[in-house]
Design a protein around this motif. Structure first.
Motif, PDB file in Angstrom:
ATOM      1  N   ASN A 399       0.823  -1.205   0.000  1.00  0.00           N
ATOM      2  CA  ASN A 399       0.000   0.000   0.000  1.00  0.00           C
ATOM      3  C   ASN A 399       0.857   1.255   0.000  1.00  0.00           C
ATOM      4  N   LEU A 400       1.954   1.228   0.753  1.00  0.00           N
ATOM      5  CA  LEU A 400       2.840   2.391   0.805  1.00  0.00           C
ATOM      6  C   LEU A 400       3.380   2.738  -0.574  1.00  0.00           C
ATOM      7  N   ASP A 401       3.681   1.748  -1.347  1.00  0.00           N
ATOM      8  CA  ASP A 401       4.244   1.985  -2.678  1.00  0.00           C
ATOM      9  C   ASP A 401       3.197   2.503  -3.661  1.00  0.00           C
ATOM     10  N   THR A 402       1.935   2.214  -3.420  1.00  0.00           N
ATOM     11  CA  THR A 402       0.871   2.558  -4.379  1.00  0.00           C
ATOM     12  C   THR A 402       0.011   3.725  -3.927  1.00  0.00           C
ATOM     13  N   PHE A 403       0.406   4.456  -2.890  1.00  0.00           N
ATOM     14  CA  PHE A 403      -0.410   5.586  -2.435  1.00  0.00           C
ATOM     15  C   PHE A 403      -0.586   6.628  -3.536  1.00  0.00           C
ATOM     16  N   GLY A 404       0.467   6.929  -4.261  1.00  0.00           N
ATOM     17  CA  GLY A 404       0.346   7.911  -5.334  1.00  0.00           C
ATOM     18  C   GLY A 404      -0.613   7.469  -6.412  1.00  0.00           C
ATOM     19  N   GLU A 405      -0.520   6.216  -6.803  1.00  0.00           N
ATOM     20  CA  GLU A 405      -1.438   5.690  -7.813  1.00  0.00           C
ATOM     21  C   GLU A 405      -2.866   5.676  -7.291  1.00  0.00           C
ATOM     22  N   TRP A 406      -3.041   5.344  -5.994  1.00  0.00           N
ATOM     23  CA  TRP A 406      -4.377   5.323  -5.395  1.00  0.00           C
ATOM     24  C   TRP A 406      -5.006   6.708  -5.439  1.00  0.00           C
ATOM     25  N   LEU A 407      -4.259   7.732  -5.041  1.00  0.00           N
ATOM     26  CA  LEU A 407      -4.797   9.098  -5.062  1.00  0.00           C
ATOM     27  C   LEU A 407      -5.110   9.536  -6.487  1.00  0.00           C
ATOM     28  N   SER A 408      -4.244   9.210  -7.438  1.00  0.00           N
ATOM     29  CA  SER A 408      -4.483   9.588  -8.830  1.00  0.00           C
ATOM     30  C   SER A 408      -5.750   8.924  -9.367  1.00  0.00           C
ATOM     31  N   ARG A 409      -5.918   7.641  -9.071  1.00  0.00           N
ATOM     32  CA  ARG A 409      -7.096   6.928  -9.556  1.00  0.00           C
ATOM     33  C   ARG A 409      -8.378   7.482  -8.944  1.00  0.00           C
ATOM     34  N   ARG A 410      -8.344   7.767  -7.649  1.00  0.00           N
ATOM     35  CA  ARG A 410      -9.537   8.321  -7.002  1.00  0.00           C
ATOM     36  C   ARG A 410      -9.830   9.736  -7.492  1.00  0.00           C
ATOM     37  N   TRP A 411      -8.784  10.517  -7.762  1.00  0.00           N
ATOM     38  CA  TRP A 411      -8.989  11.880  -8.263  1.00  0.00           C
ATOM     39  C   TRP A 411      -9.656  11.850  -9.637  1.00  0.00           C
ATOM     40  N   THR A 412      -9.164  10.998 -10.515  1.00  0.00           N
ATOM     41  CA  THR A 412      -9.744  10.898 -11.857  1.00  0.00           C
ATOM     42  C   THR A 412     -11.195  10.429 -11.790  1.00  0.00           C
ATOM     43  N   ARG A 413     -11.436   9.428 -10.973  1.00  0.00           N
ATOM     44  CA  ARG A 413     -12.808   8.923 -10.837  1.00  0.00           C
ATOM     45  C   ARG A 413     -13.737   9.985 -10.268  1.00  0.00           C
ATOM     46  N   CYS A 414     -13.260  10.738  -9.289  1.00  0.00           N
ATOM     47  CA  CYS A 414     -14.083  11.789  -8.681  1.00  0.00           C
ATOM     48  C   CYS A 414     -14.421  12.871  -9.687  1.00  0.00           C
ATOM     49  N   GLN A 415     -13.442  13.321 -10.438  1.00  0.00           N
ATOM     50  CA  GLN A 415     -13.676  14.379 -11.417  1.00  0.00           C
ATOM     51  C   GLN A 415     -14.646  13.919 -12.507  1.00  0.00           C
ATOM     52  N   THR A 416     -14.468  12.685 -12.962  1.00  0.00           N
ATOM     53  CA  THR A 416     -15.352  12.163 -14.011  1.00  0.00           C
ATOM     54  C   THR A 416     -16.782  12.034 -13.509  1.00  0.00           C
ATOM     55  N   LYS A 417     -16.922  11.501 -12.318  1.00  0.00           N
ATOM     56  CA  LYS A 417     -18.257  11.298 -11.758  1.00  0.00           C
ATOM     57  C   LYS A 417     -18.955  12.625 -11.490  1.00  0.00           C
ATOM     58  N   LYS A 418     -18.225  13.587 -10.991  1.00  0.00           N
ATOM     59  CA  LYS A 418     -18.820  14.894 -10.718  1.00  0.00           C
ATOM     60  C   LYS A 418     -19.234  15.581 -12.016  1.00  0.00           C
ATOM     61  N   SER A 419     -18.385  15.518 -13.025  1.00  0.00           N
ATOM     62  CA  SER A 419     -18.711  16.160 -14.310  1.00  0.00           C
ATOM     63  C   SER A 419     -19.966  15.551 -14.912  1.00  0.00           C
ATOM     64  N   SER A 420     -20.083  14.237 -14.849  1.00  0.00           N
ATOM     65  CA  SER A 420     -21.266  13.573 -15.408  1.00  0.00           C
ATOM     66  C   SER A 420     -22.530  13.953 -14.648  1.00  0.00           C
ATOM     67  N   ALA A 421     -22.456  14.008 -13.324  1.00  0.00           N
ATOM     68  CA  ALA A 421     -23.631  14.365 -12.523  1.00  0.00           C
ATOM     69  C   ALA A 421     -24.048  15.809 -12.757  1.00  0.00           C
ATOM     70  N   GLU A 422     -23.083  16.718 -12.837  1.00  0.00           N
ATOM     71  CA  GLU A 422     -23.419  18.129 -13.090  1.00  0.00           C
ATOM     72  C   GLU A 422     -24.039  18.296 -14.475  1.00  0.00           C
ATOM     73  N   HIS A 423     -23.589  17.525 -15.447  1.00  0.00           N
ATOM     74  CA  HIS A 423     -24.173  17.602 -16.782  1.00  0.00           C
ATOM     75  C   HIS A 423     -25.644  17.188 -16.756  1.00  0.00           C
TER      76      HIS A 423
END
Length: 800
Positions: A399-423
């Motif tokens: 988990n320590l090695d993948t924290f950066g990837e975890w944050l990046s994946r969650r950030w992308t998913r959050c932005q995509t989901k929010k954009s779709s809902a606002e649309h």
């Protein structure tokens, strides 16, 4: 005692064995001399086997990626040696000695790592947990297990943001990690291991169990009949009370885990009971708050969080200072098994403060530990805990090695989901100012207790009074008819007839007394409602329809427990009864419609929707059966959250936007915390190394730690660069550019035997970035399909 000479056989590249003679004495024991030669002895005295440290490290690394099996490893090694002419003298000679070497080498590696980190942590700016004193910051223990949740220098920084909760944790139990009660004598060869453990001690669990029993008071005895659950409380269906584990065959029945939202294990509890007792979860919660600042708030996701919170409030199982800082929610996958009113309050997508946390980290932990089920089922008590601890350490390092990837994946998913809902919200054209009031009104309405379950509800009291009045009127007619018959002399036996008349009068007197008590308990408003019902046939029929529909809804909710094939015959009988209730309800609706058509209903009355018997057992959340249109006397006009499809869709997507905003703020905060943790770790490491310049061994371990941290920075920086910071931070993460260049060269440039860098052909890489993204997409689709399969129950066997 040590022998004067120790003959060590070491396999060389030559076809013969190399014999080393070692002189030893009490001041220079044999194991220490072997350790300097790169060999680890199987015993402190009278040793007969020593294994190369590189081989042990290879096995230790291998056994955290596959099922640990020293028997198979040793048998394969024996076959390999025998084929080359090196036959061992005794059977099972290698396995026992190699197992001993491997175990104590693992203990040494763990303790060495803990000792090195303890030297570094002395130079950290955070405050450690003192005796019976709550820390000003999260403890070093929490900080070492999850840097993203607890690694910041000031946890109150940016406290004015939109984050309602400071951290999220999840709790769950696993009953497949059992240990047999008959472990073939393993207890006699199972000494305790002197290593740091993530398991809460048995003494702490026992104290919490005693505390829970004391708070609950005396429990019913064996002969006492269990009280049937009232209202909407969770209970057992007939024949469904099945224990999750057997204490007859298993000494340890499972484990319960407390994880943060990044799937880092904080603590584990070893369970010994047949079921999932509340004191296990409470022991984990209490342990967590002992390591937290006194005002830090926590969101806890648990598959039965609703029941746990109710017990805590009812029996005061947790101190008010702790309970007031907790917001309970249900893990997102388990939430679909709860009733709809429960989901309105505890579903993480509807509960403020949880962002996009799903609370299913424990399920991912159980999946990672499933390979340990067979060997640990027959292991000793201490060996089982040791192996689980070793695996948890390995998962934490991953988990320590993948924290950066975890944050990046969650950030992308959050932005995509929010954009779709606002649309979608823009297309619905619903005023945002009306969405949240409608949502609050929906929650308030749909979480009200059912009328048939509340003993003090107006409609139920009035309905009983009307029933008693009709019963009393029928009894009066019967008494008068008997009196007239007696006066006319139309009796064959006056004695029996007088007894019959006396019974009728006694029954009539009891009904009249009951009716007087019920009327005396009514208030002024209830008396007015009673007078209106007496004068209105429409209101009486509507009250009957509401009661029939409530019974039908309750029986349909119970349908989710009818999942076994052997219940076909029973289910058919129950379904026929439900269809009879549907027919009764539709007949009452027809009468109400007829009264409205004839103008005999109150002004503005709305006809209730009839229920179609087709597909009634599919339990669709949008079916008419869940809507009380025309049955609620307090509000005759249907609200927008019920009747307006655009408003209903807007509420759904507005909640999604709110959770995405919370997730976005949390990820920005976690990105800053990650960098702050790395900067503090690097500074503490440099300070520790400066003070240990004369100790070459410690400097070697500190250099390894510096290499690890530099590699983490290389991994993390590129991943979190698109994520904005929640507060200003410097560009440097701690390591110098030279350190980062060396780490990048080591991690990303394969080396040849001559020390030169190998040419890396990215075109032929079988696992490219695009394929990894596709794998993540496939994983998300599989999770969605699994959730859909969980919700959409097969209704073929429930056809009408």
């Amino acid at each position: 005692m040590n022998s004067p000479y120790c003959y060590v056989a070491q396999i060389d590249h030559s076809p013969d064995l190399e014999v080393l003679n070692i002189d030893c004495c009490p001041c220079t024991p044999t194991p220490l001399q072997l350790l300097k030669l790169g060999l680890f002895a199987c015993a402190p005295i009278s040793l007969s086997l020593a294994v190369d440290l590189c081989v042990l490290e290879l096995v230790r690394t291998l056994f955290v990626w596959i099922t640990p099996n020293t028997t198979a490893w040793c048998e394969a090694l024996e076959v390999f040696l025998t084929a080359r002419g090196y036959k061992l003298s005794t059977k099972d000679n290698l396995r026992r000695r190699f197992s001993n070497v491997y175990h104590w080498y693992s203990v040494l590696v763990m303790n060495a790592g803990d000792h090195v980190y303890s030297l570094i942590s002395q130079h950290l700016p955070s405050c450690s947990l003192g005796d019976e004193v709550l820390p000003a910051q999260p403890s070093d223990y929490l900080r070492s297990h999850c840097p993203v949740c607890f690694g910041m220098q000031d946890w109150q920084k940016d406290h004015g943001s939109r984050l309602k909760l400071d951290c999220h944790v999840c709790i769950n139990a696993c009953f497949t990690q059992e240990r047999s009660a008959n472990s073939r004598g393993a207890d006699g060869l199972d000494p305790p291991n002197p290593t740091r453990s993530v398991f809460i001690s048995d003494e702490e669990v026992a104290r919490m169990e005693a505390h829970v029993l004391a708070c609950r008071g005396s429990l019913p005895g064996r002969g006492t009949k269990r009280k049937k659950p009232e209202g909407d409380e969770d209970g057992y269906e007939d024949g469904m009370r099945i224990p999750k584990a057997s204490t007859r065959f298993f000494a340890d029945t499972g484990i319960m885990a407390l994880l943060c939202r990044h799937d880092c294990v904080l603590w584990l509890v070893n369970m010994t009971s047949a079921g999932e007792k509340q004191y296990y979860a409470l022991a984990l919660i209490k342990k967590l708050f002992e390591h937290l600042p006194p005002t830090m708030t926590v969101g806890i996701l648990y598959d039965i969080a609703c029941q746990l919170e109710r017990s805590c409030l009812k029996y005061q199982l947790l101190e008010q200072g702790i309970l007031s800082r907790i917001v309970f929610s249900i893990s997102i996958f388990h939430a679909y098994g709860h009733q709809w009113p429960c989901q309105l309050i505890y579903h993480p997508c509807k509960c403020e403060g949880f962002g996009l946390s799903d609370g299913e980290g424990c399920e991912r932990l159980w999946s990672a530990l499933k390979m340990l089920i067979p060997p640990l089922r027959v292991s000793g008590y201490h060996q089982r805990l040791f192996v689980l601890n070793a695996q948890v350490r390995h998962l934490d390092s991953k988990n320590l090695d993948t924290f950066g990837e975890w944050l990046s994946r969650r950030w992308t998913r959050c932005q995509t989901k929010k954009s779709s809902a606002e649309h979608v919200l823009r297309q619905l054209s619903v005023d945002e100012a009306n969405i949240r009031p409608e949502w609050r009104a929906q929650v308030e309405h749909q979480t009200k207790p059912l009328s048939r379950r509340s003993k003090t509800n107006n409609d139920e009291q009035i309905s009983k009074i009307l029933t008693l009045e009709r019963t009393l009127s029928n009894l009066d007619d019967s008494v008068r008819a008997l009196e007239m018959q007696l006066c006319a002399g139309n009796t064959l036996n006056n004695v029996d007839f007088n007894l019959r008349l006396a019974d009728k009068r006694t029954h009539r007197s009891k009904v009249a007394d009951t009716l007087r008590r019920w009327k005396a308990s009514l208030g002024i408003r209830q008396l007015n409602d009673l007078q209106q019902l007496r004068r209105s046939i429409f209101l009486q029929i509507r009250l009957d329809a509401q009661a029939v529909k409530a019974r039908l809804c309750e029986r349909l909710r119970q349908r989710k427990f009818e999942i076994e094939r052997f219940e076909q015959s029973y289910r058919q009988t129950v379904n026929e009864h439900k269809l009879h209730l549907v027919t009764t309800y539709n007949n009452l609706c027809g009468k109400l419609i007829d009264l409205i058509r004839r103008g005999e209903a109150p002004a503005g009355a709305i006809a209730p929707h009839s229920i179609s018997p087709t597909g009634i057992f599919q339990l669709d959340v949008d079916d008419d059966i869940w809507q009380d249109v025309g049955l609620d006397g307090n509000d005759m006009a249907p609200p927008a959250w019920l009747a307006d499809e655009n408003m209903r869709a807007a509420i759904k997507f507005q909640l999604e936007v709110d959770r995405c905003n919370e997730e976005r703020a949390r990820i920005m905060r976690e990105r800053c915390v990650l960098q702050e943790w790395m900067m503090a770790e690097w500074d503490a490491l440099q300070e520790a190394r400066t003070r240990a310049e004369e100790n070459e061994d410690l400097c070697f371990h500190f250099d390894l730690r510096a290499r690890l941290l530099s590699g983490l920075v290389v991994h993390w920086q590129s991943r979190v660069r698109p994520i904005p910071c929640a507060w200003p931070l410097p560009d440097s993460w701690g390591p110098t550019p030279n350190d980062l260049a060396e780490a990048a060269n080591m991690y990303y440039q394969p080396s040849c035997l001559d020390g030169t860098a190998a040419v890396y052909d990215s075109e032929n890489d079988w696992e490219s970035d695009e394929e990894r993204e596709n794998d993540e997409l496939i994983d998300e689709l599989e999770e969605a399909a699994l959730a859909g399969a969980y919700i959409d129950l097969d209704s073929d066997s429930y056809d009408i």
